[in-house]
Motif scaffolding. Structure first.
Motif, short mmCIF file in Angstrom:
data_model
loop_
_atom_site.label_atom_id
_atom_site.label_comp_id
_atom_site.label_asym_id
_atom_site.label_seq_id
_atom_site.Cartn_x
_atom_site.Cartn_y
_atom_site.Cartn_z
N VAL A 46 0.75 8.67 2.77
CA VAL A 46 -0.11 7.79 3.55
C VAL A 46 0.63 7.42 4.83
N ASN A 47 -0.04 7.65 5.98
CA ASN A 47 0.57 7.23 7.24
C ASN A 47 0.15 5.79 7.55
N ASP A 48 0.63 5.25 8.66
CA ASP A 48 0.37 3.84 9.00
C ASP A 48 -1.11 3.55 9.18
N THR A 49 -1.84 4.46 9.83
CA THR A 49 -3.28 4.26 10.07
C THR A 49 -4.04 4.23 8.75
N GLU A 50 -3.72 5.18 7.87
CA GLU A 50 -4.39 5.23 6.57
C GLU A 50 -4.03 4.00 5.73
N ALA A 51 -2.78 3.55 5.84
CA ALA A 51 -2.35 2.37 5.08
C ALA A 51 -3.13 1.14 5.53
N GLU A 52 -3.36 1.00 6.82
CA GLU A 52 -4.14 -0.15 7.33
C GLU A 52 -5.57 -0.08 6.83
N ALA A 53 -6.18 1.10 6.88
CA ALA A 53 -7.56 1.25 6.43
C ALA A 53 -7.67 0.98 4.93
N THR A 54 -6.70 1.48 4.17
CA THR A 54 -6.69 1.25 2.73
C THR A 54 -6.47 -0.22 2.41
N ILE A 64 0.85 -1.21 0.00
CA ILE A 64 0.00 0.00 0.00
C ILE A 64 0.88 1.25 0.00
N LYS A 65 1.90 1.26 0.83
CA LYS A 65 2.78 2.43 0.90
C LYS A 65 3.55 2.61 -0.41
N ARG A 66 3.93 1.51 -1.04
CA ARG A 66 4.65 1.59 -2.31
C ARG A 66 3.73 2.15 -3.40
N ALA A 107 1.94 6.85 -6.63
CA ALA A 107 0.87 7.79 -6.96
C ALA A 107 1.12 9.17 -6.37
N ARG A 108 2.24 9.32 -5.69
CA ARG A 108 2.61 10.59 -5.05
C ARG A 108 1.56 11.02 -4.02
N ILE A 109 1.12 10.03 -3.23
CA ILE A 109 0.16 10.28 -2.17
C ILE A 109 0.83 9.96 -0.85
#
Length: 104
Positions: free
Chosen positions: A19-27, A8-10, A15-17
């Motif tokens: 994303v923190n850890d919380t958002e990465a988990e939700a995504t 997700i982070k990659r 995509a030049r977005i």
């Protein structure tokens, strides 16, 4: 297909977005659900089903391609702003609108 937060982070980086850890988990949860749904749809047997472009069998009503309005360029160009320099003539030459030069 299984994803991880690293994936997700990659993807977010590509995509030049940011994303923190919380958002990465939700995504990750959302994308995993979407990919699961796609796997379910791909598992459906569609042999004998003809592809269609629309869910309803409709056709578009078309009209004849005929000219319905006359050329009104001269009429429209009469409304062009004046050339300036005390002249009341519209700023038109050879059927084109004249505009001030903005780049030297």
């Amino acid at each position: 297909m299984s994803l991880s937060t690293t994936d997700i982070k990659r993807i977010a980086h590509l995509a030049r977005i940011e994303v923190n850890d919380t958002e990465a988990e939700a995504t990750l949860v959302k994308l995993t659900g979407i990919l699961g749904l796609i796997e379910q749809m791909q598992a459906v047997d569609t042999t004998g089903v003809t592809p269609m472009s629309h869910s309803q069998d409709v056709s578009q009503r078309l009209r004849e391609d005929v000219v319905t309005e006359t050329d009104q360029r001269t009429l429209f160009q009469k409304n062009a702003p004046p050339v300036g320099n005390g002249s009341a003539e519209p700023a038109v030459e050879k059927g084109l609108y004249l505009v001030p030069k903005v780049i030297e």
